[in-house]
Design an enzyme around this catalytic site. Structure first.
Site, short mmCIF file in Angstrom:
data_model
loop_
_atom_site.label_atom_id
_atom_site.label_comp_id
_atom_site.label_asym_id
_atom_site.label_seq_id
_atom_site.Cartn_x
_atom_site.Cartn_y
_atom_site.Cartn_z
N ASP A 257 0.88 -1.16 0.00
CA ASP A 257 0.00 0.00 0.00
C ASP A 257 0.92 1.22 0.00
OD1 ASP A 257 -2.25 1.71 0.40
OD2 ASP A 257 -1.72 1.77 2.53
N ASP B 205 0.06 5.11 0.84
CA ASP B 205 -0.09 6.09 1.93
C ASP B 205 -0.20 5.37 3.27
OD1 ASP B 205 -0.11 8.04 -0.07
OD2 ASP B 205 -2.29 7.93 -0.29
MG LIG Z 1 -2.81 3.28 3.46
#
Ligand SMILES: [Mg+2]
Length: 404
Positions: A244, A246
């Site tokens: 992932d 962010d």
């Molecule tokens: Mg995230």
């Protein structure tokens, strides 16, 4: 300082040890696993971010002219592939000198008839100012078939041609990070890098090297060409780590879309490099609903990912593909205001990557900072691990240490 994205591949050799096989076809174009051997090198360079590829052709150059369209079609769309043909046989050094006007200040150089499965960007990060080239080296139990290299710390002390003496030693892996200044060390006419230029550079302490304990194969002999048919495609099947973005790579500040909003998570770039070094594919899978919400555009997302890739390259790291999902059912931008099978917790982005890349699912996993990340991994049949802050390098090292 941005890292050169130029990869030069030497494809002009005659391949005389392969006899009839290379009478009509240059060695790098021989079929390996049903496609030209060279296409693997192009693919490897491209996934490391080398988008400008220069083929230095000589022998049977007209065959390259015929095949280059197919190579371009098979390469990622970002790749710009050019062929430079030497006017007469000039040796590897002469061919490089002839291509001089097209060379960047620094560039990656690959032998076109071997594959050394290393993190290509690792070679670029530690060429001292005094150095002209840095070589990837491989330890061999018996070096009698090869020239040998003597290394003292990171400096190549001697670069010797093939000798009758066997036994263990280091050999040239055919992957080099070079400065354009090497042209000053190449005389006129036919010049060989391996017999003329590199030994001289070693003698004047301008040649550096690093040993990699990774798969290497050259297709220069009938038996190694045969071996390549299965071992090269097998080597391209790698486990993958899905990250992932962010909250894992950069701090989650909410809809980051400009480089000045990026604060790297501690150890993030080193963590990605450690996965590159270990031979994993690294993919980013990121929900970017900010596009659907009208906060920014897909162009912004792509520009940010290009900027992130630059910063990673400076540290010897790369991401093989950045995937993102711009859709959200409650978006206000009409074309993005819909549900998507790619939006996490749905597994679409992961499934698409598993389809597009030769991923070995066993040993692959995801790292996310939210439950939806781990749910997406589970829906794709992969383990997902929740990163709750701290040093990502340590988190990744811990995961790798627990491999079965
Ligand atoms: Mg995230």
């Amino acid at each position: 300082m941005s890292v050169s994205r130029q990869c030069v591949i030497l494809v002009g050799g005659k391949g005389s040890r392969l006899g009839a096989l290379t009478r009509e076809r240059p060695k790098p174009l021989l079929a390996v696993g049903g496609r030209p051997f060279l296409s693997y090198l192009v693919q490897e360079a491209a996934r490391h971010g080398f988008t400008r590829i220069l083929l230095l052709a000589g022998f049977k150059a007209e065959v390259f002219a015929d095949e280059v369209a197919a190579l371009r079609a098979a390469a990622p769309a970002t790749v710009d592939l050019k062929v430079i043909v030497e006017p007469e046989p000039m040796g590897t050094g002469g061919a490089l000198k002839f291509a001089g006007p097209h060379l960047d200040e620094t560039f990656l150089l690959l032998n076109g008839d071997s594959l050394f499965d290393i993190n290509l960007l690792d070679l670029s990060i530690a060429l001292p100012d005094a150095g002209v080239a840095r070589l990837a080296l491989k330890a061999q139990p018996d070096v009698s078939r090869y020239g040998t290299v003597e290394l003292a710390a990171d400096r190549v002390r001697r670069f010797a041609e093939k000798s009758a003496a066997g036994g263990p030693g280091l050999i040239n892996g055919g992957v080099y990070w070079m400065r354009r200044a090497i042209l000053d060390h190449i005389g006129p006419g036919a010049v060989s890098l391996e017999t003329d230029v590199l030994p001289t550079l070693a003698a004047s302490s301008r040649l550096f090297g690093k040993v990699y304990d990774r798969f290497m194969l050259d297709i220069g002999l009938p038996d190694t060409l045969e071996q390549a048919q299965s071992s090269i495609p097998a080597q391209m099947r790698r486990p993958a780590v899905f990250l992932d973005r962010d909250g894992v790579i950069n701090r989650d500040v909410g809809y980051a879309h400009r480089s000045d909003q990026i604060v790297w998570v501690e150890g993030a770039l080193a963590a990605i490099k450690s996965l590159n070094d270990a031979g994993y594919y690294v993919f980013v899978v990121s929900n970017q609903a900010g596009v659907a919400r009208g906060n920014y555009t897909e162009t912004d997302v792509k520009a940010l990912h290009a900027w992130m890739a630059e910063r990673m390259a400076e540290q010897g790291a790369h991401v093989d593909a950045f995937s993102y999902c711009p859709y959200h059912p409650e978006g206000i931008v009409a074309e993005y205001a819909k549900a998507s099978p790619r939006r996490k917790p749905a597994p679409g982005m992961i499934l698409d990557l598993l389809q597009a890349w030769p991923v070995q699912k066993a040993d692959s996993f995801l790292i996310g900072d939210k439950a939806i990340d781990v749910e997406a991994a589970a829906a794709a049949g992969l383990p997902g691990y929740l990163f709750e802050g701290g040093d990502l390098r340590v988190f990744v090292a811990d995961r790798l240490a627990r491999r079965p």
